[in-house]
Design a protein around this motif. Structure first.
Motif, PDB file in Angstrom:
ATOM      1  N   THR A 181       0.836  -1.209   0.000  1.00 47.90           N
ATOM      2  CA  THR A 181       0.000   0.000   0.000  1.00 47.90           C
ATOM      3  C   THR A 181       0.865   1.252   0.000  1.00 47.90           C
ATOM      4  O   THR A 181       0.577   2.226  -0.719  1.00 47.90           O
ATOM      5  CB  THR A 181      -0.943   0.010   1.218  1.00 47.90           C
ATOM      6  N   ASP A 182       1.928   1.240   0.782  1.00 44.23           N
ATOM      7  CA  ASP A 182       2.860   2.371   0.821  1.00 44.23           C
ATOM      8  C   ASP A 182       3.502   2.572  -0.548  1.00 44.23           C
ATOM      9  O   ASP A 182       3.702   3.707  -0.998  1.00 44.23           O
ATOM     10  CB  ASP A 182       3.934   2.127   1.881  1.00 44.23           C
ATOM     11  N   TYR A 183       3.797   1.460  -1.227  1.00 44.04           N
ATOM     12  CA  TYR A 183       4.381   1.571  -2.574  1.00 44.04           C
ATOM     13  C   TYR A 183       3.386   2.210  -3.538  1.00 44.04           C
ATOM     14  O   TYR A 183       3.736   3.105  -4.313  1.00 44.04           O
ATOM     15  CB  TYR A 183       4.791   0.199  -3.104  1.00 44.04           C
ATOM     16  N   TYR A 184       2.127   1.768  -3.499  1.00 45.15           N
ATOM     17  CA  TYR A 184       1.102   2.357  -4.361  1.00 45.15           C
ATOM     18  C   TYR A 184       0.961   3.855  -4.084  1.00 45.15           C
ATOM     19  O   TYR A 184       0.864   4.678  -5.009  1.00 45.15           O
ATOM     20  CB  TYR A 184      -0.244   1.670  -4.141  1.00 45.15           C
ATOM     21  N   ASN A 185       0.935   4.217  -2.804  1.00 50.70           N
ATOM     22  CA  ASN A 185       0.823   5.632  -2.443  1.00 50.70           C
ATOM     23  C   ASN A 185       2.022   6.436  -2.921  1.00 50.70           C
ATOM     24  O   ASN A 185       1.889   7.573  -3.375  1.00 50.70           O
ATOM     25  CB  ASN A 185       0.667   5.779  -0.925  1.00 50.70           C
ATOM     26  N   LEU A 242      -6.568  -2.439  -7.801  1.00 51.54           N
ATOM     27  CA  LEU A 242      -7.961  -2.021  -7.962  1.00 51.54           C
ATOM     28  C   LEU A 242      -8.531  -1.592  -6.611  1.00 51.54           C
ATOM     29  O   LEU A 242      -9.207  -0.561  -6.502  1.00 51.54           O
ATOM     30  CB  LEU A 242      -8.780  -3.168  -8.558  1.00 51.54           C
ATOM     31  N   ASP A 243      -8.237  -2.353  -5.572  1.00 46.20           N
ATOM     32  CA  ASP A 243      -8.684  -1.996  -4.218  1.00 46.20           C
ATOM     33  C   ASP A 243      -8.098  -0.650  -3.790  1.00 46.20           C
ATOM     34  O   ASP A 243      -8.785   0.174  -3.173  1.00 46.20           O
ATOM     35  CB  ASP A 243      -8.257  -3.074  -3.217  1.00 46.20           C
ATOM     36  N   PHE A 244      -6.831  -0.449  -4.118  1.00 47.08           N
ATOM     37  CA  PHE A 244      -6.156   0.807  -3.773  1.00 47.08           C
ATOM     38  C   PHE A 244      -6.841   1.996  -4.458  1.00 47.08           C
ATOM     39  O   PHE A 244      -7.121   3.021  -3.824  1.00 47.08           O
ATOM     40  CB  PHE A 244      -4.684   0.729  -4.196  1.00 47.08           C
ATOM     41  N   LEU A 245      -7.127   1.863  -5.751  1.00 50.46           N
ATOM     42  CA  LEU A 245      -7.769   2.949  -6.498  1.00 50.46           C
ATOM     43  C   LEU A 245      -9.137   3.293  -5.922  1.00 50.46           C
ATOM     44  O   LEU A 245      -9.520   4.465  -5.828  1.00 50.46           O
ATOM     45  CB  LEU A 245      -7.904   2.568  -7.968  1.00 50.46           C
ATOM     46  N   ARG A 246      -9.877   2.271  -5.538  1.00 46.09           N
ATOM     47  CA  ARG A 246     -11.236   2.498  -5.015  1.00 46.09           C
ATOM     48  C   ARG A 246     -11.234   3.316  -3.721  1.00 46.09           C
ATOM     49  O   ARG A 246     -12.234   3.934  -3.368  1.00 46.09           O
ATOM     50  CB  ARG A 246     -11.928   1.153  -4.773  1.00 46.09           C
ATOM     51  N   LYS A 247     -10.115   3.298  -3.024  1.00 47.90           N
ATOM     52  CA  LYS A 247     -10.030   4.020  -1.748  1.00 47.90           C
ATOM     53  C   LYS A 247      -9.538   5.456  -1.910  1.00 47.90           C
ATOM     54  O   LYS A 247      -9.540   6.224  -0.944  1.00 47.90           O
ATOM     55  CB  LYS A 247      -9.107   3.259  -0.787  1.00 47.90           C
TER      56      LYS A 247
END
Length: 453
Positions: free
Chosen positions: A327-331, A414-419
């Motif tokens: 999650t930190d990487y996606y952010n 996809l979960d990350f984008l939805r948030k």
């Protein structure tokens, strides 16, 4: 069926003699070697004209086609099995269950990025068993599609008669009768991505299995409401949860092995990564030790971060400053792409369309959807293409009727984008986009019109 028995005997020999690690380190593709051996063997058998190689009742030579899984899964299988290593504790647990039980379900549970799909793909590669990979972002996650695929695979493998319209229970019973004491494992990946309205078992998996039939399932953690796998007492089941501490320790060793394998064998990035380490005077073992901690045993994190390092995306950071966890990487990537800036509206639209699509749109269709908004009517396809290229590591590209179509690669992204606040569906800026999506993505005549224009 003879080729599959042969492969099964070879796998048993490799497992019983502990040769799997040596074969992998020697960079030997055992499946390719067996495929080549089989072709030569059948060729020699035909030249010998010996009747002992013929298969009744048709008295024909066996078709040595070990690439038994559907072509729709080939790209996924290739991707998941690239640089695969470790996970021996998982395969040992599966083997113990199959040896102990007459039939049943074995489930591998883990969070996004823990390697569940890779485990499933590797099992299929090793044992050449029937399989189905649910992929929510591609709409390949419905009971009828699962049944059609498994039916086709079982008919091909066992020459089942009058089975073209059989339900799953009947197919499995007919298959069990063909096993004649042997065992068959059917692999089903990402059960949590299944879309099914009824309250029955997911994919209509049977409560009672016939003897010799096993299902290897993978899924994210569930509760009693989302489990949806009710079984008869006579059908046994077991689970391996990758989040449990003892498995986390074993997974950490697998992450170390993967990092070493990447540094030594990755065809695309090993040289660039080695140069990056040399320029900063970082030893391999220090790099591995640091990245293991940063990864939190998440293989999806490694999939993204290692190529990113090799391609210069982290040249401005010290190793200690790398993002920690998926999650930190996606952010971190979100921030690097400056997605909070006001001039990022078109990029936000592109991601929103991909996030909301049940199909895989082309660049042209995405552009047409955005252009329907009056203030963006001058948007060019080239600009959308550039945006897609900027997110390419998170997207899957596939050709459909000679057109390149795009979808989100992994459910965790996809979960990350939805948030993300910027992509919340109730934002006013998406009202026109959603209306236009209904026109361009869900009406076949409109899609064909765009593709053929």
């Amino acid at each position: 069926m003879i080729p599959f028995k042969f492969v099964e005997y070879i796998r048993q020999f490799i497992d019983s003699n502990g040769l799997d690690t040596e074969i992998r380190k020697a960079n030997i593709n055992i499946s390719a070697e067996l495929e080549e051996f089989g072709k030569i063997f059948i060729s020699v058998a035909k030249q010998s004209t010996s009747a002992k190689f013929l298969i009744p009742p048709d008295e024909t030579y066996p078709d040595w086609d070990l690439d038994v899984y559907p072509k729709e899964f080939k790209a996924l299988m290739d991707d998941k099995n690239r640089l695969f290593c470790g996970r021996d504790f998982v395969f040992e647990a599966i083997r113990d269950f199959v040896e102990k039980e007459k039939k049943g379900y074995f489930t591998v549970i883990g969070d996004a990025g823990m390697g569940k799909s890779a485990i499933a793909a590797q099992y299929v590669l090793r044992y050449k068993c029937p399989c189905y990979f649910n992929v929510f972002t591609e709409g390949r996650n419905k009971p009828e599609k699962f049944l059609a695929s498994i039916r086709q695979q079982l008919i091909k493998r066992y020459s089942l008669q009058n089975a073209e319209t059989d339900n799953l229970q009947t197919l499995l019973q007919k298959t069990s009768e063909e096993l004649k004491g042997q065992k068959l494992v059917i692999v089903v990946d990402a059960l949590d991505e299944v879309k099914q309205k009824e309250n029955s078992n997911l994919l209509d998996l049977p409560q009672i299995l016939p003897d010799g039939i096993y299902f290897l399932l993978t899924r994210r953690p569930y509760n009693q409401k989302t489990k949806r796998l009710n079984l008869s007492p006579e059908t046994h089941s077991d689970e391996l949860d990758l989040r449990i501490h003892k498995y986390q320790i074993l997974s950490q060793e697998d992450v170390k092995e993967y990092l070493q394998l990447f540094l030594e064998n990755d065809k695309n990035d090993k040289n660039k990564l080695s140069n990056w380490l040399e320029e900063r005077k970082i030893y391999d073992d220090i790099f591995i030790q640091e990245v293991v901690v940063k990864s939190e045993n998440n293989f999806m994190y490694l999939r993204y971060v290692l190529p990113a390092i090799a391609n210069g995306e982290y040249d401005d950071l010290k190793l200690s400053d790398f993002p920690k966890g998926l999650t930190d990487y996606y952010n971190s990537h979100w921030d690097r792409m400056k997605m909070k800036d006001k001039n990022k509206e078109i990029e936000v639209f592109v991601l929103f369309i991909l996030m909301q699509s049940n199909t895989s749109p082309t660049c042209k269709i995405i552009t047409e959807i955005i252009k329907k908004k009056e203030e963006f009517k001058e948007v060019e396809e080239l600009e959308v293409e550039r945006i897609l290229a900027g997110w390419c590591e998170y997207l899957k590209e596939q050709k459909i009727e000679e057109e390149v179509c795009y979808s989100i690669f992994h459910a965790s992204f996809l979960d990350f984008l939805r948030k993300k606040v910027e992509l919340k569906e109730n934002r006013k800026i998406f009202e026109d986009i959603k209306k236009n999506m209904n026109i361009f993505l869900y009406r076949n005549d409109e899609i064909n019109k765009i593709l053929n224009s």
